[in-house]
Design an enzyme around this catalytic site. Structure first.
Site, mmCIF file in Angstrom:
data_model
loop_
_atom_site.group_PDB
_atom_site.id
_atom_site.type_symbol
_atom_site.label_atom_id
_atom_site.label_comp_id
_atom_site.label_asym_id
_atom_site.label_seq_id
_atom_site.Cartn_x
_atom_site.Cartn_y
_atom_site.Cartn_z
ATOM 1 C CG ASP A 245 -1.668 -1.206 1.499
ATOM 2 O OD1 ASP A 245 -1.348 -2.247 0.886
ATOM 3 O OD2 ASP A 245 -2.589 -1.177 2.323
ATOM 4 C CD GLU B 113 -5.500 -9.517 -0.777
ATOM 5 O OE1 GLU B 113 -4.315 -9.205 -0.567
ATOM 6 O OE2 GLU B 113 -6.424 -9.243 0.026
ATOM 7 C CE LYS C 109 -10.007 -7.649 -0.021
ATOM 8 N NZ LYS C 109 -8.923 -8.316 0.744
ATOM 9 C CD GLN C 110 -7.056 -4.890 -3.827
ATOM 10 O OE1 GLN C 110 -7.234 -5.445 -2.760
ATOM 11 N NE2 GLN C 110 -6.026 -4.090 -4.064
#
Length: 772
Positions: A358, A488, A601-602
């Site tokens: 991140d 994920e 998820k993203q």
């Protein structure tokens, strides 16, 4: 969503007390100063649901890994940020009754996070079971003017009685981590000291032997006049403090000021901790609480002058962006290259409080643009100093010859994450570290960093990718098998497009910089070859062959890149088809069901399109965005910001705004039902990116800053500060165009906006109107 906080441009306000939301508020109202931080726990005893937490930067414990079965390469421990000495305690008894908001009738309650000045305030009136009523007013801050200090000011007023109150105030080292794998106590006592009017407590972590020393003194005031209450010392094995007996009358204000010094052996030699703690407290005694508070507020004024982002016409959006900036600024200051940014910062224990990818993908862009370049450089140096550990991490998994696999989760450079599908497979993290080096050099122009530090990291990462690919006879191409991409909700897949793409980019960028250094600085180039033992012809030849022949999955009929092999075998349902009762999926579905579903998820493919947008035409980005965004549930905090930036680029204003709003208020409105565990600090940088890179369309190319602005219809205007190569300037975007103000007295600024070049002279401003 929980929309219980009041709208305010500069404050987070909770009116009325709901015990069900208390742990959420403890996260939201947290404080920090880059060295330590404190959740918004009550000073007085509270028997209700609470996560007590005071965390010290860089201090951790290697909690033994807890897994169902062991696999070769698993880390032996998971590093935990530690709940440290509780310094806020001011425990109140009225007669035989303990003041406890969980068992008392609350007559009124208000909690306020004052973001402009950086402090927490709480006011409440309560009725004890006996019928006695008291009013409390608490205020505290973690000083950013002096990051060794904190202070609490606590006033208690009897509303309908005369009598005696008993106050216990001290330092409590008998604390535990809620996330301890085996319910272990991570601390052991070192010293308790009672000297003059000060109290000192030092605790040491088991195994890692960090010492944390906390000290305090107090002052008591009756209706604003200093007095000395009847006091006796309180000591236990892991506790030191005072018990005060104070006679009170109805309406009389009793104020206790507690001045705290907090130091750790990360920054002070253990033998010097006591003397340094003494000196820290002694330096405050000539000043009042108000004096210390004023120094702190002045420091926050300076921080806001560098990083504020003003949105006019939309209070919820304004409050949210300032909340995110506030939390980022109090989590990381860039003063120490040994420190990094945990996903929860100082607000909770989840994820171990350690460093993830991140930082490189989301936080560095924020600090690059809002602070001096040394702040982002220190984040890169953190990884450089861990390079040997990254090589050792690679060796544990069978990689050789200086190939580095940076950890998914770390405190000291060693991998400490223990979910196999992430620890072993989420290898794209290597790519984000290489990309951060590019991002830093491109933005600052600091090419010296490449010669001194960056090339060592890039070469080690390129070596990893070379060994991680294998040749597929069937595809007649290089492939990368058994990975987990950023999404994920997919594990152990083959040929994740983003992973393969960033692997190609890493090797290409490494070769490109080597060529440039050879031409620009032959001596640096030779030094790099020697210290990395790089066989330039053989190794770059291998990298080039992989770059030229890497397999990238795609669906030519749809005109999209495939997230991974076999993605189209999934049932192609859309998020719009999901019943809201199933959201978030990770709290309602089995893992098996999630893995078999199409839901993302993203950002995954879209993460690659965000990083490498210049490699793709607008229609390619549009087709992929439309396909993947409609399948993305945004159950990672890192997801909405990337989608918002791409949506703005595609001129999808409503979508960009909705996604900005989601990422900006993720914690304030508890979108994913997990704010009680701590805030999503690292994704908060993505909120800022959503505005500056998304709506404002900011990019850096060569020596110029480019803008392609959009003004959401909900906003009248927005403006922000930026630091570009030591030029601090302000950008204001409204329906009239862009105003750029250059505050540097010596340097001119090169700006491109509305497809035109402009030069903003030193100490001047220009207005740019869209003529289209």
């Amino acid at each position: 969503m929980k929309e219980y906080l009041k709208g305010d441009e500069w404050n987070i306000v909770e009116e009325g007390f709901n015990p069900d939301f208390n742990k959420i508020s403890e996260s939201i109202f947290s404080l920090g100063n880059g060295r330590f931080g404190q959740r918004a726990n009550f000073e007085e005893f509270y028997s209700g649901e609470s996560l007590q937490g005071n965390y010290v930067a860089g201090v951790y414990y290697p909690d033994k890994t807890k897994v169902g079965w062991w696999k070769n390469g698993y880390p032996e421990y998971f590093a935990k940020v530690l709940n440290s000495i509780n310094w806020i305690e001011i425990d109140i008894k009225v007669g035989d009754e303990r003041l406890d908001l969980a068992t008392s009738k609350i007559l009124d309650f208000k909690r306020t996070l004052h973001m402009k000045e950086g402090y927490l305030e709480r006011q409440a009136s309560v009725q004890l079971p006996s019928g006695k009523q008291v009013k409390i007013h608490a205020q505290r801050f973690c000083s950013i003017a002096n990051d060794r200090l904190a202070a609490v000011q606590y006033t208690v007023t009897p509303l309908n009685f005369d009598g005696t109150i008993e106050v216990s105030l001290g330092l409590d080292g008998d604390v535990r981590n809620a996330d301890a794998n085996y319910d272990e106590h991570f601390w052991e006592p070192v010293t308790r000291v009672e000297q003059d009017d000060c109290r000192y407590l030092t605790m040491r972590t088991k195994k890692t032997a960090f010492d944390v020393s906390t000290a305090f003194y107090y002052r008591a005031y009756r209706n604003g006049t200093l007095f000395q209450p009847v006091a006796e010392s309180l000591t236990r094995e892991q506790y030191v403090g005072y018990k005060l007996q104070i006679d009170v009358r109805e309406g009389e204000e009793i104020t206790l000021c507690k001045i705290i010094a907090l130091l750790s052996s990360l920054n002070v030699a253990k033998d010097d901790l006591f003397n340094e703690s003494q000196a820290a407290l002694a330096s405050t005694k000539a000043n009042s609480y108000d004096d210390l508070f004023m120094d702190h507020k002045r420091a926050w004024i300076k921080k806001w002058a560098e990083s504020d982002l003003v949105i006019k016409g939309d209070i919820s959006a304004q409050q949210a962006i300032r909340f995110n900036i506030f939390q980022l600024n109090q989590t990381y200051t860039g003063e120490d290259p040994r420190l990094n940014i945990g996903p929860k910062g100082f607000t909770g224990e989840k994820y171990g409080g350690a460093t993830h990818w991140d930082t490189e993908a989301y936080c560095i862009p924020y600090y690059l643009r809002t602070a001096d370049s040394r702040v982002a450089k220190n984040l890169l140096l953190y990884r450089y100093h861990h390079l040997q550990k990254a090589i050792e991490n690679g060796e544990k998994l069978g990689f050789t010859d200086g190939a580095a696999l940076y950890p998914m989760v770390t405190m000291n450079g060693e991998e400490c994450h223990n979910e196999w599908e992430i620890t072993f497979e989420e290898i794209h993290r290597n790519g984000s570290i290489a990309y951060a080096i590019y991002n830093y050099v491109n933005y600052t122009g600091d090419r010296r960093y490449l010669a001194d530090y960056g090339m060592d990291v890039l070469i080690a990462i390129a070596r990893f990718w070379k060994q991680r690919v294998n040749w597929s006879e069937e595809k007649q191409a290089y492939v990368i098998l058994g990975v987990t991409g950023p999404n994920e909700y997919e594990n152990n897949v083959n040929n994740n497009w983003y992973t393969n793409t960033i692997a190609i980019w890493c090797m290409k960028y490494t070769m490109e910089v080597l060529r440039e250094l050879e031409a620009e600085s032959p001596s640096d180039y030779q030094n790099i070859l020697v210290r990395t033992q790089l066989d330039i012809e053989r190794e770059t030849g291998d990298w080039k062959q992989i770059v030229d022949r890497m397999y990238l999955p795609e669906n030519k009929e749809l005109g999209i890149f495939l997230q991974q092999d076999g993605f189209m075998d999934k049932e192609q349902t859309l998020v719009s088809d999901l019943d809201s009762k199933h959201r978030p999926l990770n709290q309602h579905w089995s893992w098996d069901r999630i893995l078999r579903s199409v839901f993302i998820k993203q950002a995954d493919v879209l993460q690659g399109l965000y990083f490498f947008e210049d490699q793709f035409d607008l229609e390619t980005i549009r087709r992929n965005f439309d396909f993947y965004e409609s399948r993305t549930v945004h159950e990672s905090s890192l997801s909405p910001c990337v989608h918002a930036i791409l949506a703005a680029k595609l001129n999808k204003e409503d979508k960009a705004y909705d996604l900005y709003f989601r990422t900006a208020r993720l914690d304030l409105d508890d979108y994913n039902n997990d704010t009680e565990d701590g805030l999503h600090i690292t994704s908060m940088a993505g909120t800022w990116m959503s505005v500056v890179e998304g709506f404002a369309g900011m990019r850096v190319r060569g020596n110029s800053v480019y803008f392609s602005p959009m003004l959401p219809k909900q906003w009248d205007s927005y403006s922000f500060m930026m630091n570009f190569r030591d030029i601090v300037f302000q950008v204001e975007i409204s329906s009239e165009g862009i105003k750029v103000s250059n505050t540097n007295a010596e340097k001119d600024l090169s700006v491109h906006a509305f497809n035109r070049y402009h030069e903003v002279k030193a100490s001047s401003q220009i207005k740019i109107v869209n003529k289209q």
